[in-house]
Design a protein around this motif. Structure first.
Motif, PDB file in Angstrom:
ATOM      1  N   LYS A  22     -11.394  -4.545 -13.238  1.00  0.00           N
ATOM      2  CA  LYS A  22     -10.941  -3.200 -12.529  1.00  0.00           C
ATOM      3  C   LYS A  22      -9.999  -3.732 -11.285  1.00  0.00           C
ATOM      4  N   LEU A  23     -10.944  -4.515 -10.558  1.00  0.00           N
ATOM      5  CA  LEU A  23     -10.551  -4.894  -9.166  1.00  0.00           C
ATOM      6  C   LEU A  23      -9.406  -5.914  -9.241  1.00  0.00           C
ATOM      7  N   CYS A  24      -9.223  -6.716 -10.303  1.00  0.00           N
ATOM      8  CA  CYS A  24      -7.910  -7.508 -10.517  1.00  0.00           C
ATOM      9  C   CYS A  24      -6.692  -6.774 -11.198  1.00  0.00           C
ATOM     10  N   ALA A  25      -7.053  -5.713 -12.096  1.00  0.00           N
ATOM     11  CA  ALA A  25      -6.024  -5.031 -12.732  1.00  0.00           C
ATOM     12  C   ALA A  25      -5.385  -3.915 -11.890  1.00  0.00           C
ATOM     13  N   SER A  26      -6.316  -3.457 -10.923  1.00  0.00           N
ATOM     14  CA  SER A  26      -5.722  -2.068 -10.160  1.00  0.00           C
ATOM     15  C   SER A  26      -4.950  -2.801  -9.062  1.00  0.00           C
ATOM     16  N   PRO A  27      -4.172  -1.638  -8.577  1.00  0.00           N
ATOM     17  CA  PRO A  27      -3.374  -1.988  -7.414  1.00  0.00           C
ATOM     18  C   PRO A  27      -4.054  -2.347  -6.246  1.00  0.00           C
ATOM     19  N   PHE A  28      -3.241  -2.894  -5.180  1.00  0.00           N
ATOM     20  CA  PHE A  28      -4.281  -3.637  -4.154  1.00  0.00           C
ATOM     21  C   PHE A  28      -4.913  -2.391  -3.364  1.00  0.00           C
ATOM     22  N   ALA A  29      -4.354  -1.257  -3.523  1.00  0.00           N
ATOM     23  CA  ALA A  29      -4.835  -0.087  -2.619  1.00  0.00           C
ATOM     24  C   ALA A  29      -6.266   0.442  -3.097  1.00  0.00           C
ATOM     25  N   TYR A  30      -6.511   0.039  -4.605  1.00  0.00           N
ATOM     26  CA  TYR A  30      -8.099   0.275  -4.908  1.00  0.00           C
ATOM     27  C   TYR A  30      -8.969  -0.554  -4.207  1.00  0.00           C
ATOM     28  N   ALA A  31      -8.843  -1.801  -4.006  1.00  0.00           N
ATOM     29  CA  ALA A  31      -9.617  -2.700  -3.468  1.00  0.00           C
ATOM     30  C   ALA A  31      -9.731  -2.263  -1.688  1.00  0.00           C
ATOM     31  N   VAL A  32      -8.578  -1.787  -1.287  1.00  0.00           N
ATOM     32  CA  VAL A  32      -8.589  -1.548   0.208  1.00  0.00           C
ATOM     33  C   VAL A  32      -9.379  -0.317   0.703  1.00  0.00           C
ATOM     34  N   GLU A  33      -9.400   0.778  -0.497  1.00  0.00           N
ATOM     35  CA  GLU A  33     -10.023   1.872  -0.283  1.00  0.00           C
ATOM     36  C   GLU A  33     -11.655   1.528  -0.488  1.00  0.00           C
ATOM     37  N   LEU A  34     -11.826   0.902  -1.362  1.00  0.00           N
ATOM     38  CA  LEU A  34     -13.192   0.484  -1.669  1.00  0.00           C
ATOM     39  C   LEU A  34     -14.003  -0.342  -0.454  1.00  0.00           C
ATOM     40  N   ILE A  35     -13.260  -1.055   0.488  1.00  0.00           N
ATOM     41  CA  ILE A  35     -13.548  -1.488   1.461  1.00  0.00           C
ATOM     42  C   ILE A  35     -13.464  -0.242   2.389  1.00  0.00           C
ATOM     43  N   LEU A  45       0.592  -1.230  -0.025  1.00  0.00           N
ATOM     44  CA  LEU A  45       0.046   0.103  -0.068  1.00  0.00           C
ATOM     45  C   LEU A  45       0.745   1.114   0.067  1.00  0.00           C
ATOM     46  N   PRO A  46       0.297   2.527  -0.821  1.00  0.00           N
ATOM     47  CA  PRO A  46       1.083   3.709  -0.246  1.00  0.00           C
ATOM     48  C   PRO A  46       1.002   4.061   0.901  1.00  0.00           C
ATOM     49  N   HIS A  47       1.927   4.803   1.483  1.00  0.00           N
ATOM     50  CA  HIS A  47       2.044   5.306   2.738  1.00  0.00           C
ATOM     51  C   HIS A  47       0.776   5.851   3.548  1.00  0.00           C
ATOM     52  N   HIS A  48      -0.265   6.608   2.467  1.00  0.00           N
ATOM     53  CA  HIS A  48      -1.455   7.174   3.497  1.00  0.00           C
ATOM     54  C   HIS A  48      -2.564   6.099   3.737  1.00  0.00           C
ATOM     55  N   LEU A  49      -2.268   4.883   3.326  1.00  0.00           N
ATOM     56  CA  LEU A  49      -3.163   3.804   3.484  1.00  0.00           C
ATOM     57  C   LEU A  49      -2.750   2.712   4.618  1.00  0.00           C
ATOM     58  N   ARG A  50      -1.202   2.925   5.176  1.00  0.00           N
ATOM     59  CA  ARG A  50      -0.793   1.926   5.700  1.00  0.00           C
ATOM     60  C   ARG A  50      -1.250   1.818   7.238  1.00  0.00           C
ATOM     61  N   GLN A  51      -1.950   2.620   7.657  1.00  0.00           N
ATOM     62  CA  GLN A  51      -2.659   2.636   8.929  1.00  0.00           C
ATOM     63  C   GLN A  51      -4.325   2.048   8.671  1.00  0.00           C
ATOM     64  N   CYS A  52      -4.560   1.456   7.852  1.00  0.00           N
ATOM     65  CA  CYS A  52      -5.997   0.903   7.813  1.00  0.00           C
ATOM     66  C   CYS A  52      -5.925  -0.273   8.501  1.00  0.00           C
ATOM     67  N   THR A  53      -7.135  -0.475   8.635  1.00  0.00           N
ATOM     68  CA  THR A  53      -7.298  -1.662   9.722  1.00  0.00           C
ATOM     69  C   THR A  53      -7.141  -2.943   9.149  1.00  0.00           C
ATOM     70  N   ALA A  54      -6.742  -4.122   9.967  1.00  0.00           N
ATOM     71  CA  ALA A  54      -6.716  -5.562   9.784  1.00  0.00           C
ATOM     72  C   ALA A  54      -7.892  -5.774   8.747  1.00  0.00           C
ATOM     73  N   PHE A  55      -8.916  -5.781   9.035  1.00  0.00           N
ATOM     74  CA  PHE A  55     -10.013  -5.903   8.590  1.00  0.00           C
ATOM     75  C   PHE A  55     -10.130  -5.597   7.101  1.00  0.00           C
ATOM     76  N   ASP A  56      -9.729  -4.139   6.830  1.00  0.00           N
ATOM     77  CA  ASP A  56      -9.586  -3.659   5.344  1.00  0.00           C
ATOM     78  C   ASP A  56      -8.647  -4.735   4.519  1.00  0.00           C
ATOM     79  N   LEU A  57      -7.600  -4.859   5.204  1.00  0.00           N
ATOM     80  CA  LEU A  57      -6.419  -5.468   4.662  1.00  0.00           C
ATOM     81  C   LEU A  57      -6.814  -6.994   4.092  1.00  0.00           C
ATOM     82  N   ILE A  58      -7.216  -7.691   5.122  1.00  0.00           N
ATOM     83  CA  ILE A  58      -7.783  -9.086   4.796  1.00  0.00           C
ATOM     84  C   ILE A  58      -8.888  -9.095   4.033  1.00  0.00           C
TER      85      ILE A  58
END
Length: 458
Positions: A319-332, A250-263
Motif C-alpha cells: 500500500k505504501l508503494c502503490a498509493s499516492p505520495f500523500a498517503y505516506a506524508v499523512e501517515l508521517i 501533494l494535494p493543496h491541503h497538504l502542501r504546507q506540511c513540514t520539510a521533515f514530513d516531506l523528506i
C-alpha cells in the motif's frame, strides 16, 4: 594518522588524552537518570563534528586553549557530565558525580579547509580522523561521558568533535550544553539558560502501566537472512528546487506540511521500493519527536535530558508503494501527533516492565530532525560553523537510522541533507526511485528537477 579517503592524504598529530574537570569543586552526589534516558537504544556515544574557518579578529587566540578553558568552566554548571555511569538493580543507570572530568584531545592536521573542497558537507567523510580514538567495544560505564577533540588546521581553521553518551542528553540537550560552552568561550560568566536535571519528571509511574500503543517496540520475527554488511552510503541535498518538486506531488491541503514530513515520507517510500519488501509485509517509519512542549505544563526550560519518543508510522509495503505520495506524508504527519505527556509516561513505564527493550529494527527506519539543534550556530568566538552535524550517516544500532541536518551547499543554497545507508544493489534502485519522485516521472509529469546527490562512498 592517514585520512580515510585515498582522494586526500594528510597526517594527524594527536596529544595524549587528558581529563578536563570542572573549574571549581562541584557536588559529590549520585543522580538517577530517567527511564527515558537509560533505555538500551541510547547506551552509546554519538559524535557531532563542527568545522570552523579562520577568523582574523581571533588571530592571537589558540582555539584549543580557549575551548579547553571554556569547557572547564561550563562543566561547573553541567557537572554530571564530568562523572561516570553506574548501573543498579534492573539495569537502572545513574551518574556518580565524581568530578573526574571529560576526555579532551588536542590535535593538529596538516591540511586546509580549501583542500577538503566540497567534502565539508555532512556527514564529513574524514570525520574518523577527527574523533577521539575509543574502541566501540569499550564498556560505556567506564568511559567519560564526553569525548572531545579539537584539531587545528594549517589554514587557521579548526574542527571540534564532541562524542556524548546519549543516555545523558538528546540532541536538544546537547545543543543547550554546547551553546553554554560556547558562551563561556566568548567570555560569559554564566550560561544564558540555566541547566536543570529534574529527571524525576520522566521516571516510570508506580505502579507502571502501558497505556498507549507502541508499535516501535513490537518484537517481530525477521524472515530474511540479509546482512547489514557491504553497505554503501549516499547523502542527498534537498534545496528549494527539490522541496518544491515534492510539494507538487501533494494535494493543496497538504502542501504546507513540514520539510521533515516531506523528506521522511520520500525516504520511506523510496527505501521500501528499493529493498523490494514483500507487498503484504508491514514496514515502519519511526519519527523522533521532541516532547518538551507536549507536556502540560511543558518541561521546564533548561531540562537537558532525553525528552523524545519515536512513534512508528506503519503500512503494508504494497500500500505504501502503490498509493499516492500523500498517503505516506499523512501517515508521517499523523504519527507525530501521537506523542503526548501520557505517551511519554507510557514509554517510561514500558521500559521498566519490559526490561528496557530495544526498538524493532526489522523492516524499520528511524529519522531524527537535527535542524533545530542548531549545531552550526555554536560560536566559540570564531563565528558560526561551516558545518555542524553527526559524524556518521547512520543513527543508533541499525543502518535504517538516519537524520536530517541543515547545510549550505557550494552554490550558496541553504537546504537539508539526508544521509542514507543501503546495500549496494538496493542503493541503485533507491537512486532511481528518488529520481522518479523528484522528476515527477512516476506520475507521467514533465521533468522538473533532478535529485541532488551529494556524495557516494562505500
Amino acid at each position: 594518522m592517514a585520512s580515510p579517503s585515498p582522494s586526500l592524504s594528510f597526517t594527524m598529530r594527536k596529544c595524549q588524552p587528558e581529563l578536563v574537570a570542572p573549574a571549581i569543586p562541584t557536588p559529590d552526589e549520585t543522580k538517577l537518570l530517567s527511564d527515558i534516558d537509560d533505555q538500551s537504544y541510547l547506551r552509546f556515544h554519538y559524535s557531532i563534528i563542527q568545522i570552523y574557518q579562520n577568523e582574523s579578529s581571533m588571530a592571537n587566540k589558540d582555539p584549543v586553549r580557549v575551548i579547553r578553558q571554556a569547557l572547564s568552566r561550563a562543566l561547573v554548571f553541567y557537572y554530571p557530565f564530568a562523572g561516570r555511569l553506574k548501573e543498579g538493580r534492573g539495569r537502572k543507570l545513574m551518574v556518580d558525580c565524581s568530578g573526574e572530568g571529560v576526555m579532551f584531545v588536542e590535535a593538529d592536521a596538516d591540511v586546509t579547509l580549501e583542500q577538503f573542497g566540497d567534502n565539508l558537507q555532512p556527514p564529513f567523510i574524514y570525520s574518523k580522523a577527527f574523533l577521539c580514538d575509543v574502541s566501540d567495544s569499550e564498556d560505556i560505564k567506564k568511559l567519560p561521558l564526553l569525548l572531545i577533540q579539537v584539531t587545528r588546521l594549517k589554514c587557521g581553521g579548526f574542527v571540534v568533535s564532541t562524542g556524548w553518551n546519549h543516555v545523558m542528553a538528546d540532541g536538544a540537550g546537547l545543543s543547550q550544553f554546547m551553546h553554554a560552552w560556547a558562551e563561556m568561550a566568548r567570555g560569559m560568566k554564566t550560561p544564558s539558560i540555566s541547566p536543570l536535571w529534574r529527571r524525576e519528571l520522566l521516571m516510570a509511574r508506580d505502579p507502571p502501566r502501558i497505556t498507549c500503543n507502541h508499535r516501535e517496540y513490537d518484537q517481530i520475527q525477521d524472515t530474511l537472512t540479509s546482512s547489514n554488511h557491504h553497505l554503501v552510503h549516499r547523502s542527498f541535498f534537498f534545496g528549494p528546487a527539490q522541496m518544491a518538486a515534492l510539494r507538487r506531488l501533494l494535494p493543496h491541503h497538504l502542501r504546507q506540511c513540514t520539510a521533515f514530513d516531506l523528506i521522511t515520507a520520500c525516504l520511506w517510500r523510496c527505501r521500501t521500493k528499493a529493498l523490494q519488501t514483500d507487498a503484504d509485509e508491514d514496514v515502519r517509519m519511526m519519527c523522533i519527536v521532541n516532547a518538551r512542549n507536549r507536556f502540560r505544563p511543558p518541561l521546564p526550560i533548561g531540562y537537558y535530558g532525553n525528552a523524545f519518543a519515536y512513534p512508528a508510522a506503519m503500512s503494508s509495503a504494497g500500500k505504501l508503494c502503490a498509493s499516492p505520495f500523500a498517503y505516506a506524508v499523512e501517515l508521517i504527519h499523523n504519527v507525530k501527533g501521537e506523542v503526548t505527556e501520557e505517551y511519554m509516561h507510557s514509554v517510561a513505564d514500558l521500559m521498566v516492565l519490559k526490561g528496557r527493550c530495544m526498538p524493532t529494527t526489522v523492516r524499520s527506519c528511524l529519522v531524527s530532525d537535527l535542524t533545530r539543534a542548531r549545531f552550526r550556530d555554536v560560536d566559540f568566538g570564531w563565528g558560526k560553523a561551516l558545518s555542524g552535524a553527526p559524524a556518521k550517516g547512520s543513527t543508533g544500532p541499525f543502518y535504517g537510522g538516519t537524520h536530517i541536518v541543515s547545510y549550505k551547499n557550494s552554490k550558496g543554497e541553504d537546504g537539508l541533507v539526508l544521509p542514507v545507508w543501503l546495500p549496494a544493489k538496493a542503493m541503485q534502485k533507491f537512486v532511481k526511485e528518488m529520481d522518479d519522485m523528484l522528476s515527477g516521472n512516476h506520475q507521467n509529469n514533465p521533468k522538473t528537477t533532478a535529485p541532488a546527490f551529494i556524495r557516494s562512498n562505500v
